[in-house]
Scaffold this active site. Structure first.
Site, short mmCIF file in Angstrom:
data_model
loop_
_atom_site.label_atom_id
_atom_site.label_comp_id
_atom_site.label_asym_id
_atom_site.label_seq_id
_atom_site.Cartn_x
_atom_site.Cartn_y
_atom_site.Cartn_z
N GLU A 19 17.22 17.44 -21.02
CA GLU A 19 18.45 18.46 -20.70
C GLU A 19 19.57 17.83 -20.07
O GLU A 19 20.65 18.08 -20.31
CB GLU A 19 17.79 19.59 -19.74
CG GLU A 19 16.92 20.47 -20.32
CD GLU A 19 16.12 21.73 -19.58
OE1 GLU A 19 15.29 22.46 -20.21
OE2 GLU A 19 16.41 21.64 -18.41
N HIS A 63 19.28 28.32 -13.96
CA HIS A 63 18.26 27.72 -14.97
C HIS A 63 17.65 26.47 -13.98
O HIS A 63 18.65 25.77 -13.47
CB HIS A 63 18.78 27.28 -16.22
CG HIS A 63 18.06 26.09 -16.76
ND1 HIS A 63 16.99 26.35 -17.53
CD2 HIS A 63 17.97 24.78 -16.97
CE1 HIS A 63 16.30 25.36 -17.86
NE2 HIS A 63 16.91 24.58 -17.66
N LYS A 80 24.45 30.10 -14.05
CA LYS A 80 24.61 31.10 -15.25
C LYS A 80 25.87 31.86 -15.19
O LYS A 80 26.25 32.25 -14.05
CB LYS A 80 23.25 31.71 -15.57
CG LYS A 80 21.97 31.02 -15.83
CD LYS A 80 20.84 31.74 -15.95
CE LYS A 80 19.56 31.01 -16.69
NZ LYS A 80 18.39 31.98 -17.26
N TYR A 85 18.39 26.69 -25.58
CA TYR A 85 17.15 27.29 -25.29
C TYR A 85 16.23 27.35 -26.56
O TYR A 85 15.43 28.34 -26.80
CB TYR A 85 17.55 28.72 -24.95
CG TYR A 85 17.76 28.88 -23.53
CD1 TYR A 85 16.71 28.65 -22.58
CD2 TYR A 85 18.86 29.43 -22.89
CE1 TYR A 85 16.87 28.81 -21.27
CE2 TYR A 85 19.35 29.28 -21.63
CZ TYR A 85 18.20 29.33 -20.73
OH TYR A 85 18.48 29.28 -19.30
N ASN A 99 19.80 36.07 -14.18
CA ASN A 99 19.12 35.54 -13.13
C ASN A 99 19.78 34.38 -12.51
O ASN A 99 19.13 33.71 -11.74
CB ASN A 99 17.56 35.53 -13.41
CG ASN A 99 17.34 34.22 -14.35
OD1 ASN A 99 18.22 33.73 -15.18
ND2 ASN A 99 15.94 34.26 -14.86
#
Ligand code: RTP
Ligand code: MG
Length: 140
Positions: A128, A117, A11, A51, A114
């Site tokens: 995905e 993913h 990320k 998302y 964080n």
């Protein structure tokens, strides 16, 4: 356990801090093979589509802004039980709850920012992977 593929994202908080190599080392140490990888900068709309499952959650807008705030590294990881193994290497969503040695324990800045993913089930992994990669880009 069968050889499996899962989808992973490094990320923006992690690419910003130049942590791609450190995070990839964690995957490889855990026996996951990076069979596809590309660095891209999502638009907010593309992040929102990825998302979409979280559309009704209070953090959705903030999450989409964050995911479009800097480049990401989209990846496909392969290994025995790769989906579960990757979730273990990532650690809990909130770094405060993540087990020592996990990516989120070592690198994540907050529950939102964080660092990684990972797909949560075979069905989501397939969707995905197909969203980001063509079959020709998957080199096992
Ligand atoms: P991911 O989908 O990114 O692998 O993370 P996850 O399964 O551990 O967590 P999930 O519940 O699916 O949430 C997706 C991402 O939304 C952000 N989030 N922010 N501010 C908050 O309370 C909050 N909660 C979740 C995180 O970036 C999380 O990874
Ligand atoms: Mg999730």
């Amino acid at each position: 356990m069968a050889l499996e593929r899962t989808f992973s994202i490094i990320k923006p908080d992690a690419t910003r801090r130049n942590l791609t190599g450190a995070i990839n080392a964690k995957f490889e140490e855990a026996g996951l093979r990076i069979v596809a990888q590309k660095r891209i900068h999502l638009t907010k709309a593309q992040a929102g589509e990825f998302y979409a499952v979280h559309k009704e959650r209070p953090f959705y807008d903030e999450l989409c802004e964050f995911m479009a705030s800097a480049p990401i590294v989209a990846q496909v990881l392969e290994g025995e039980g790769a989906i579960l193994k990757n979730r273990e290497v990532m650690g809990a969503t909130n770094p405060a709850d993540a087990a020592p040695g996990t990516i989120r324990a070592e690198f994540a800045e907050s529950v939102g920012e964080n660092s990684v993913h990972g797909s949560d089930a075979p069905e989501t992994a397939a969707v995905e992977i197909a969203y980001f990669f063509s079959g020709l880009e998957l080199v096992g």
